[in-house]
Design a protein around this motif. Structure first.
Motif, PDB file in Angstrom:
ATOM      1  N   GLU A  85       0.872  -1.099  -0.079  1.00 34.87           N
ATOM      2  CA  GLU A  85       0.085   0.200   0.168  1.00 34.87           C
ATOM      3  C   GLU A  85       1.176   1.263  -0.262  1.00 34.87           C
ATOM      4  N   VAL A  86       1.960   1.642   0.218  1.00 35.22           N
ATOM      5  CA  VAL A  86       2.703   2.573   1.125  1.00 35.22           C
ATOM      6  C   VAL A  86       4.213   2.643   0.800  1.00 35.22           C
ATOM      7  N   GLY A  87       4.614   1.451   0.228  1.00 34.50           N
ATOM      8  CA  GLY A  87       6.270   0.817   0.394  1.00 34.50           C
ATOM      9  C   GLY A  87       6.766   1.704  -0.554  1.00 34.50           C
ATOM     10  N   ALA A  88       6.065   1.660  -2.157  1.00 33.96           N
ATOM     11  CA  ALA A  88       6.594   2.276  -3.315  1.00 33.96           C
ATOM     12  C   ALA A  88       6.417   3.831  -3.370  1.00 33.96           C
ATOM     13  N   ALA A  89       4.968   4.197  -2.542  1.00 29.90           N
ATOM     14  CA  ALA A  89       4.536   5.463  -3.178  1.00 29.90           C
ATOM     15  C   ALA A  89       5.714   5.957  -1.591  1.00 29.90           C
ATOM     16  N   TYR A  90       5.870   5.762  -0.421  1.00 31.10           N
ATOM     17  CA  TYR A  90       6.920   5.888   0.616  1.00 31.10           C
ATOM     18  C   TYR A  90       8.023   6.295   0.067  1.00 31.10           C
ATOM     19  N   THR A 134      10.806  17.860   3.929  1.00 30.65           N
ATOM     20  CA  THR A 134       9.252  17.099   4.267  1.00 30.65           C
ATOM     21  C   THR A 134       8.814  16.419   3.433  1.00 30.65           C
ATOM     22  N   LEU A 135       7.660  15.449   3.790  1.00 33.76           N
ATOM     23  CA  LEU A 135       6.861  15.092   2.898  1.00 33.76           C
ATOM     24  C   LEU A 135       5.387  14.554   3.681  1.00 33.76           C
ATOM     25  N   SER A 136       4.482  14.667   2.786  1.00 33.28           N
ATOM     26  CA  SER A 136       3.623  14.012   3.477  1.00 33.28           C
ATOM     27  C   SER A 136       2.322  13.463   2.472  1.00 33.28           C
ATOM     28  N   LEU A 137       1.716  12.465   3.501  1.00 38.31           N
ATOM     29  CA  LEU A 137       0.867  11.037   2.353  1.00 38.31           C
ATOM     30  C   LEU A 137      -0.240  10.750   3.285  1.00 38.31           C
ATOM     31  N   SER A 138      -0.976  10.124   2.358  1.00 34.26           N
ATOM     32  CA  SER A 138      -1.964   9.607   3.420  1.00 34.26           C
ATOM     33  C   SER A 138      -3.133   8.753   2.192  1.00 34.26           C
ATOM     34  N   TYR A 139      -2.905   7.082   3.263  1.00 32.33           N
ATOM     35  CA  TYR A 139      -3.513   6.085   2.508  1.00 32.33           C
ATOM     36  C   TYR A 139      -3.811   5.530   3.236  1.00 32.33           C
ATOM     37  N   GLN A 140      -4.778   4.078   2.950  1.00 32.93           N
ATOM     38  CA  GLN A 140      -5.911   3.231   2.879  1.00 32.93           C
ATOM     39  C   GLN A 140      -5.561   2.407   2.664  1.00 32.93           C
TER      40      GLN A 140
END
Length: 342
Positions: free
Chosen positions: A39-44, A97-103
């Motif tokens: 869910e977030v590995g690649a995006a982060y 910094t970075l910001s990210l939202s995921y489900q």
């Protein structure tokens, strides 16, 4: 090679993050790893690494020339240069910094160790990138699930890596040699580093080259030198963290096309240019810790710098040449060179 080691560290850390991070939500290692990776590995990982690709791409596409003309040196039939180029790209504050939202959907523990399938929404708010503060970031969220016939909620969180290099600028250096033929107004330059091992961090290799053509002769009475140029470069990384079960490969390529102008004034030459450029990176890694099992992630990144203007000055003292220039595009880069010109 601090900057090359920086990229190796960055990509290795992003791979480790994507495959699993410590948690404060009592999730099992399998559940946590799967949720992060899928869910977030690649995006982060992309957002964490992107500033390094931006900076190194801007560095690579710098310092190609210290004059626009071909010839005019100590040798009448050839124009020879051999030296070292150094670059430094300023890191913008917004890239720290970075910001990210995921489900995602994952299992959570509730009510004396019972596990339930839950819908979880994670929020990452101003966590550090590779160039951020050296304090861990955190992803926080709320898990929603059905238990005992009722909808329940539980707060969950994940620890995120800190920044690795809280530096104002990212440096890079490389040798550069070139040979030009004034008769045809063409100069060819080469940059090269053989594959170098860094112990447990794998190995790196760098190569590049370009052509600059003097177009001044096509324009009668032009009061300054004018040329067009193109460069292409590659940076290859192969990492093998045997103790961590992590294998990494990354290929970064950069090209630049531009025009340059220069004017000689006694021992100094003032030069400038306009340049279009592009940087891409292909990253692939596998993580195989015993408690999780083999996981793989791959993603492509594109550097944000696409156009720059530059101005500089070079000073010649006999065969020795020192040059400094400043370029401005989406990134600000300071470049310097010291070499021998014949």
């Amino acid at each position: 090679m601090p900057s090359i080691r920086l990229l190796v560290f960055t990509l290795l850390l992003a791979g480790a993050l994507a495959a699993g991070s410590p948690a404060h939500a009592q999730q099992s290692p399998d559940d946590l790893a799967d949720a992060l990776l899928e869910e977030v590995g690649a995006a982060y990982g992309e957002r964490y690494v992107q500033p390094a690709v931006n900076a190194l791409g801007a560095d690579l596409n710098s310092g190609f020339f210290h004059k626009a003309t071909v010839g005019g040196g100590l040798l009448p039939l050839v124009d020879v240069y051999a030296g070292v180029k150094a670059f430094g790209t300023l890191v913008p504050e917004e890239e720290r910094t970075l910001s990210l939202s995921y489900q995602t959907r994952q299992e959570v523990e509730y009510d004396e160790g019972e596990t339930y399938d839950a819908d979880v929404t994670y929020e990452i708010d101003e966590a550090p990138t590779i160039f951020g503060e050296q304090e861990p970031g955190q992803a926080t969220g709320t898990a929603t699930f059905q238990a005992d016939g009722q909808e329940q909620t539980k707060d969950v969180s994940l620890d995120l890596p800190p920044g690795l290099y809280e530096v104002p600028a990212v440096p890079l250096g490389t040798p550069q040699v070139g040979v030009g033929v004034p008769m045809i107004g063409t100069h060819v330059s080469v940059r090269y580093l053989p594959r170098i091992g860094y112990g447990g961090f794998g190995s790196v290799q760098f190569a590049g080259g370009g052509v600059r053509h003097d177009v001044s002769s096509y324009i009668p009475l032009l009061p300054f030198g004018l040329s067009a140029y193109g460069f292409y470069q590659t940076l290859s990384i192969e990492g093998d963290q045997a103790g961590e079960g992590l294998d990494l490969s990354a290929d970064l390529s950069a090209y630049a096309l531009g025009v340059s102008a220069s004017k000689s004034l006694l021992v100094a030459t003032v030069y400038g240019g306009l340049q279009y450029e592009r940087t891409t990176a292909e990253v692939a890694y596998s993580f195989d810790p015993p408690e999780i099992g083999a996981q793989s992630v791959a993603f492509d990144l594109t550097g944000e710098n696409s156009f720059r203007a530059l101005v500089g000055v070079s000073v010649g003292l006999g065969p020795a040449v020192l040059n400094v220039d400043l370029s401005q595009g989406q990134r600000t880069v300071l470049s310097a060179g010291l070499g021998v010109s014949l």
